[in-house]
Write a protein that holds these residues in place. Sequence first.
Motif, PDB file in Angstrom:
ATOM      1  N   LEU A 487       0.829  -1.205   0.000  1.00 20.61           N
ATOM      2  CA  LEU A 487       0.000   0.000   0.000  1.00 20.61           C
ATOM      3  C   LEU A 487       0.863   1.254   0.000  1.00 20.61           C
ATOM      4  N   ILE A 499      -3.849   0.055  -6.130  1.00 19.38           N
ATOM      5  CA  ILE A 499      -4.654  -0.154  -4.929  1.00 19.38           C
ATOM      6  C   ILE A 499      -5.643  -1.284  -5.136  1.00 19.38           C
ATOM      7  N   SER A 500      -6.241  -1.357  -6.315  1.00 24.69           N
ATOM      8  CA  SER A 500      -7.219  -2.414  -6.584  1.00 24.69           C
ATOM      9  C   SER A 500      -6.569  -3.796  -6.544  1.00 24.69           C
ATOM     10  N   LEU A 503      -6.341  -4.741  -2.892  1.00 24.76           N
ATOM     11  CA  LEU A 503      -7.659  -5.114  -2.397  1.00 24.76           C
ATOM     12  C   LEU A 503      -8.019  -6.530  -2.822  1.00 24.76           C
ATOM     13  N   SER A 504      -7.648  -6.905  -4.046  1.00 22.39           N
ATOM     14  CA  SER A 504      -7.894  -8.268  -4.512  1.00 22.39           C
ATOM     15  C   SER A 504      -7.127  -9.287  -3.670  1.00 22.39           C
ATOM     16  N   LEU A 506      -6.286  -8.839  -0.616  1.00 19.60           N
ATOM     17  CA  LEU A 506      -6.933  -8.825   0.692  1.00 19.60           C
ATOM     18  C   LEU A 506      -8.137  -9.769   0.710  1.00 19.60           C
ATOM     19  N   ARG A 549      -6.831  -0.354   7.287  1.00 19.59           N
ATOM     20  CA  ARG A 549      -7.818   0.644   6.864  1.00 19.59           C
ATOM     21  C   ARG A 549      -7.159   2.009   6.682  1.00 19.59           C
ATOM     22  N   LEU A 552      -5.161   1.994   3.477  1.00 14.92           N
ATOM     23  CA  LEU A 552      -6.025   2.102   2.297  1.00 14.92           C
ATOM     24  C   LEU A 552      -6.568   3.511   2.142  1.00 14.92           C
ATOM     25  N   CYS A 574     -11.505  -1.037  -9.266  1.00 16.05           N
ATOM     26  CA  CYS A 574     -12.378  -1.992  -8.585  1.00 16.05           C
ATOM     27  C   CYS A 574     -13.552  -1.306  -7.900  1.00 16.05           C
ATOM     28  N   LEU A 615     -14.989   1.541   3.139  1.00 14.97           N
ATOM     29  CA  LEU A 615     -14.038   0.625   3.776  1.00 14.97           C
ATOM     30  C   LEU A 615     -14.678  -0.131   4.934  1.00 14.97           C
ATOM     31  N   LEU A 618     -16.556  -2.839   3.377  1.00 19.88           N
ATOM     32  CA  LEU A 618     -15.625  -3.822   2.824  1.00 19.88           C
ATOM     33  C   LEU A 618     -15.157  -4.800   3.897  1.00 19.88           C
TER      34      LEU A 618
END
Length: 788
Positions: A487, A499-500, A503-504, A506, A549, A552, A574, A615, A618
Amino acid sequence: MAALDTTFEVAKRPFLDIATDISGSLVYLDAGAGEVAHTSLGLSFLLGLGAGNVCELERASPEDATLLSLSGLSASGSTEGSDPPSYGRPPALTLSIFVTQLLTDLHPHIVKAILAHGPAVSRVQIFSSVTEHAHACQASTVLGVEAFAEYSSMLKQDLKGSSFPVAQLSIMVRNFPMHMCALDHASFVLPVASAAATMAKSGGCAAGLSTADPGNTEEDGEGAAGGLSLLAHALGGVAVQLGAKIEAYSVGPVSQQLAAEVSSLPLPSPPDLPGRPTPSLAMILVDRSLDLASPSMHMDHPLDQILNALPRSRPSQPARSPAAGRVEWRPLDMRVDLPSFMPSHAPGGRAAGGQLMGLELLNPSDRACIQRIEQLVNRKPKDALLLLRKWAKDALRQEKLSPSVRSKAGAVTAAELRGLTEDLLGHKGSALRQSGVVAVCQAAAQALTGQVSERWEAAGSLERQACMMLTQAQDVAGLHQALLDALGNAKEGKGLLCISDILSVLVLVYSLWPDADPSNALLSSFGESAPPPATSTGPFSPKEETALRAGLLSAIGACVKKGGPQQVEAQLDCLPAAMKQRVLQAVSVMSSEGSSSAAAKDASASLKREVVGLLDNLFKRLHYVAQARCQLRDLRRISSSDIFADSPATLKPLLRQLVGRMLQQVEVKDVVQPSTSGALTGLITKGLGRFGLGAGLLSAARPKQPWEHSAVLVFVVGGISCAEIREVQAELEEYYSEVSGGGGGGGKGQAAGAARRDCAGVPPGCQHAAAGLSGSKARAAWPSGRGQ
């Protein structure tokens, strides 16, 4: 052995049945029906049935009838004969409108299409994939149990209010099955723009990705929650298209709710087969949330990279705003950009109407094209590249052209594929004749080079590292630090990952957590008893989650402040479309007003609050994903560790495990069938059982196992990936090789043939996007000659 219907044949059959009705008419397709035509039919198929022209409903205009007028076709589809053409008055016109959305949602577009052609329209026939019962179950519509008759009256009234002469206008509305977008001869998905796909929600997001919601009959209509009810009706429509009696099974809470709804639908009886029993279909519904690790992986297969890199046309939205809670799926319309031959964009940007141009990757009119895609799916990465080179060389040989690049022993490079396709593109006639080979080879060359390929490889490397640290080394602290470092690099614009991508990863980590959680290690010892509740909501502690968090939020904030629209598109691809649009608006305000202005500060603060809420949602859903598989018994683990393998930590997708057990005819405790006779079962076991009379009655009423049906269809509620279909294909090939091998001469071969015939319906799901629409794979295991 009798021939089997392919998904293409099943999708085409309803259109063949109405060929006389649409002959000579102007055909309009909404976005979902257009996807069915694009993937399963082809434009030449509809024109071959006699359609005067095929147009998009959402962009209807008077020019759509020009081709029909020039061809000299009357409303009945016959030519004018000896009568001279009447250029002063328009001929009688029939509109055939195919829709996959609710009639009330598309009503403004339908009215606009009729008014566009004025008094020339004498007949309107609307073919709706949403049944009358499905319309009546939706509280958002004003239509009741006789929805089609009610809509005909409503349409006439609105047309009359627009001064349209309705006295001579004939309107017919009927149900028409359009639920299958065939991807190959044995797989299909639902149209991503259909009501069943865009309105199916549960737990606040797309069905299958979160918790199950209790149905609210006052707000949503009868049965399950409104959108989920539409999905259930669509699945029932699939069974009707296949001509089979359906029996639903489920794995997961959302699928269980959906299976109960499917089982209660008033579906029409399948046609009788002379001399043969009516085929039955076992439909196993699976929640996508049970295994989000498998579709999240960035595999090294060229087809996965092709499907990731190709641009896709966005489907037109219905009159209702997409912000009203609709789900967005990745479209199936993929185009290959060939600047010197067929560019994907017009000189001014996008083509007219906002649609991409370029060469189609999937062309249902070309059987060779479909066979090429099927062969690529079943090949290993190196073999797939060798196959691409072979196709390109064969095409050059057929065109009597010499390749300009010399092939070398070893791996096939993207530069070599590009050179071979450019040799074909240098001759326009050859490129047209070999367009299918040019499309797939050029798509591979583009996907395997440049920053897109490097980013794909970097994401795959981080995923493999995460799998090993989580499932083998159980180094959660080290994994947490690796994600924070990724990140930080994305925030500073260093490295290849966006960033996407993080997240994938994650999502992958949380989905794999049940395999690594020490509290779940002893679950197998509970046998028939229910598994204990999960002791944790994920791999990270509250403090570690707070740090993630914050990382992100900081990375997204830096992207908004420092990056332009292009960087936002790349870093945050995303995000939901509505959220991405608000991010782009904030970027526009900051760039025009200045980051220190009051307007820019207000936009930044407002956007920050929305991102914080996003978030929060998410991580709430990630907690659910981390616990979803903990309640399973037989399908609980999807990873395996082998220090002697090439990859120490490997995945065995839940779908492959499920299909393997179906092939082996092993009972799976996680596969649940809706209970429709609980009171009767209790009476038999507790009442008559006391007198020794219940056992025989109960055994006679024993429900069927899925493999005891004529065919088995596995439908993944929430999307499917191309990597999963390869895994299931590998399971099928492994099973068939075991059945046919091992000595015994012809007897074993006959046994293998019988196994292929009886188990031909055992499927995987196939979708071209890791987070695509609800998908499935099925093979119709009944003869194509039914009804004869």
